[in-house]
Design a protein around this motif. Sequence first.
Motif, PDB file in Angstrom:
ATOM      1  N   THR A 169      16.320  43.987 -16.023  1.00 19.87           N
ATOM      2  CA  THR A 169      16.257  44.193 -14.574  1.00 19.87           C
ATOM      3  C   THR A 169      17.268  45.252 -14.161  1.00 19.87           C
ATOM      4  O   THR A 169      18.449  45.162 -14.490  1.00 19.87           O
ATOM      5  CB  THR A 169      16.558  42.880 -13.830  1.00 19.87           C
ATOM      6  OG1 THR A 169      15.554  41.915 -14.160  1.00 19.87           O
ATOM      7  CG2 THR A 169      16.569  43.090 -12.329  1.00 19.87           C
ATOM      8  N   LEU A 170      16.786  46.259 -13.435  1.00 16.43           N
ATOM      9  CA  LEU A 170      17.633  47.388 -13.063  1.00 16.43           C
ATOM     10  C   LEU A 170      18.225  47.224 -11.661  1.00 16.43           C
ATOM     11  O   LEU A 170      17.596  46.656 -10.764  1.00 16.43           O
ATOM     12  CB  LEU A 170      16.829  48.687 -13.089  1.00 16.43           C
ATOM     13  CG  LEU A 170      16.439  49.232 -14.462  1.00 16.43           C
ATOM     14  CD1 LEU A 170      15.567  50.471 -14.308  1.00 16.43           C
ATOM     15  CD2 LEU A 170      17.673  49.555 -15.298  1.00 16.43           C
ATOM     16  N   PHE A 171      19.431  47.754 -11.507  1.00 18.31           N
ATOM     17  CA  PHE A 171      20.061  47.952 -10.207  1.00 18.31           C
ATOM     18  C   PHE A 171      20.449  49.423 -10.116  1.00 18.31           C
ATOM     19  O   PHE A 171      20.893  50.020 -11.098  1.00 18.31           O
ATOM     20  CB  PHE A 171      21.321  47.094 -10.059  1.00 18.31           C
ATOM     21  CG  PHE A 171      21.041  45.664  -9.726  1.00 18.31           C
ATOM     22  CD1 PHE A 171      21.021  45.233  -8.408  1.00 18.31           C
ATOM     23  CD2 PHE A 171      20.796  44.746 -10.734  1.00 18.31           C
ATOM     24  CE1 PHE A 171      20.757  43.911  -8.105  1.00 18.31           C
ATOM     25  CE2 PHE A 171      20.537  43.430 -10.436  1.00 18.31           C
ATOM     26  CZ  PHE A 171      20.513  43.002  -9.116  1.00 18.31           C
ATOM     27  N   TRP A 172      20.287  49.981  -8.913  1.00 18.45           N
ATOM     28  CA  TRP A 172      20.680  51.367  -8.670  1.00 18.45           C
ATOM     29  C   TRP A 172      21.886  51.392  -7.740  1.00 18.45           C
ATOM     30  O   TRP A 172      21.756  51.110  -6.548  1.00 18.45           O
ATOM     31  CB  TRP A 172      19.524  52.136  -8.037  1.00 18.45           C
ATOM     32  CG  TRP A 172      18.384  52.342  -8.967  1.00 18.45           C
ATOM     33  CD1 TRP A 172      18.170  53.403  -9.809  1.00 18.45           C
ATOM     34  CD2 TRP A 172      17.252  51.463  -9.168  1.00 18.45           C
ATOM     35  NE1 TRP A 172      16.997  53.227 -10.513  1.00 18.45           N
ATOM     36  CE2 TRP A 172      16.409  52.067 -10.135  1.00 18.45           C
ATOM     37  CE3 TRP A 172      16.873  50.237  -8.609  1.00 18.45           C
ATOM     38  CZ2 TRP A 172      15.222  51.479 -10.555  1.00 18.45           C
ATOM     39  CZ3 TRP A 172      15.692  49.655  -9.023  1.00 18.45           C
ATOM     40  CH2 TRP A 172      14.880  50.270  -9.995  1.00 18.45           C
ATOM     41  N   PRO A 173      23.086  51.728  -8.264  1.00 16.79           N
ATOM     42  CA  PRO A 173      24.230  51.917  -7.371  1.00 16.79           C
ATOM     43  C   PRO A 173      23.942  53.124  -6.465  1.00 16.79           C
ATOM     44  O   PRO A 173      23.489  54.168  -6.939  1.00 16.79           O
ATOM     45  CB  PRO A 173      25.397  52.205  -8.314  1.00 16.79           C
ATOM     46  CG  PRO A 173      24.925  51.846  -9.681  1.00 16.79           C
ATOM     47  CD  PRO A 173      23.449  51.983  -9.665  1.00 16.79           C
ATOM     48  N   MET A 174      24.195  52.967  -5.178  1.00 17.07           N
ATOM     49  CA  MET A 174      23.914  54.036  -4.231  1.00 17.07           C
ATOM     50  C   MET A 174      25.081  54.178  -3.248  1.00 17.07           C
ATOM     51  O   MET A 174      25.608  53.205  -2.754  1.00 17.07           O
ATOM     52  CB  MET A 174      22.614  53.756  -3.464  1.00 17.07           C
ATOM     53  CG  MET A 174      21.410  53.608  -4.367  1.00 17.07           C
ATOM     54  SD  MET A 174      19.832  53.454  -3.479  1.00 17.07           S
ATOM     55  CE  MET A 174      19.553  55.141  -2.973  1.00 17.07           C
ATOM     56  N   ARG A 175      25.439  55.419  -3.015  1.00 18.12           N
ATOM     57  CA  ARG A 175      26.587  55.716  -2.157  1.00 18.12           C
ATOM     58  C   ARG A 175      26.155  56.652  -1.041  1.00 18.12           C
ATOM     59  O   ARG A 175      25.435  57.629  -1.287  1.00 18.12           O
ATOM     60  CB  ARG A 175      27.686  56.370  -2.992  1.00 18.12           C
ATOM     61  CG  ARG A 175      28.946  56.713  -2.243  1.00 18.12           C
ATOM     62  CD  ARG A 175      29.939  57.378  -3.188  1.00 18.12           C
ATOM     63  NE  ARG A 175      31.108  57.879  -2.475  1.00 18.12           N
ATOM     64  CZ  ARG A 175      31.155  59.053  -1.863  1.00 18.12           C
ATOM     65  NH1 ARG A 175      30.093  59.847  -1.855  1.00 18.12           N
ATOM     66  NH2 ARG A 175      32.256  59.447  -1.249  1.00 18.12           N
ATOM     67  N   ARG A 176      26.576  56.364   0.165  1.00 22.04           N
ATOM     68  CA  ARG A 176      26.338  57.251   1.320  1.00 22.04           C
ATOM     69  C   ARG A 176      27.653  57.932   1.636  1.00 22.04           C
ATOM     70  O   ARG A 176      28.623  57.271   2.009  1.00 22.04           O
ATOM     71  CB  ARG A 176      25.844  56.432   2.514  1.00 22.04           C
ATOM     72  CG  ARG A 176      25.431  57.265   3.701  1.00 22.04           C
ATOM     73  CD  ARG A 176      24.917  56.344   4.803  1.00 22.04           C
ATOM     74  NE  ARG A 176      24.304  57.070   5.883  1.00 22.04           N
ATOM     75  CZ  ARG A 176      24.943  57.497   6.979  1.00 22.04           C
ATOM     76  NH1 ARG A 176      26.239  57.265   7.118  1.00 22.04           N
ATOM     77  NH2 ARG A 176      24.296  58.131   7.926  1.00 22.04           N
ATOM     78  N   PRO A 177      27.735  59.246   1.483  1.00 21.45           N
ATOM     79  CA  PRO A 177      29.013  59.918   1.697  1.00 21.45           C
ATOM     80  C   PRO A 177      29.522  59.743   3.111  1.00 21.45           C
ATOM     81  O   PRO A 177      28.768  59.471   4.049  1.00 21.45           O
ATOM     82  CB  PRO A 177      28.678  61.393   1.414  1.00 21.45           C
ATOM     83  CG  PRO A 177      27.406  61.369   0.622  1.00 21.45           C
ATOM     84  CD  PRO A 177      26.667  60.154   1.090  1.00 21.45           C
ATOM     85  N   ALA A 178      30.818  59.941   3.264  1.00 21.94           N
ATOM     86  CA  ALA A 178      31.445  59.854   4.581  1.00 21.94           C
ATOM     87  C   ALA A 178      30.846  60.901   5.502  1.00 21.94           C
ATOM     88  O   ALA A 178      30.445  61.975   5.068  1.00 21.94           O
ATOM     89  CB  ALA A 178      32.940  60.057   4.435  1.00 21.94           C
TER      90      ALA A 178
END
Length: 197
Positions: free
Chosen positions: A188-197
Amino acid sequence: MKQQTWAMRPVIRHATAGDAGRVAELIATAFSGLRVMHYLVPERRERHRVMTANFRILVDHAVEHGEIHLIDDGPAVAVWFPRTAPLPEPPDYDRRLAETTGEWVERFRVLDELFEANHPAEPYHHLAFLAVHPDRQNEGLGSALLRYQHARLGGVPAYLEASDPRNRDLYARHGYRQSEPFALPDGTLFWPMRRPA
């Protein structure tokens, strides 16, 4: 004339301790079809009960140390934790986790370790859960909750772990950029995701 519910602006309020039970129930219901739920609790008849109890630990913690945004009558919720300063663990977390998850506790511990290993080093706001009741999906409620918090971040990045390609695509539309995915032992996959400042 039929009312267009999607055109109405949802009312967003901050949830309180009195909302914690139904928020945990909503998250468990909204997430019931996700592959990770089947990994964490293989026994279908026990899954909803165990997951609701597990989510309740984190929801209670968010009442004290985070923010819970609930849409008007409760069909959608976002649970955020500010990771801009050290954040304590939920009180007596190991014992509570073992009590609520029983024979599957090690699966939850593996997930916790993977999450912790993939969190950014810089300060950020963590979207722990974004949940919309299955009967109210595709009405823009999740997007409304994201826009509400994004307007309040004050220049701090946001971070989340997407657990489904459809969710990943929603977050990408809101400015999140994905990193290398990580996997549970069953793939099972998880995608770390970041929204820049």
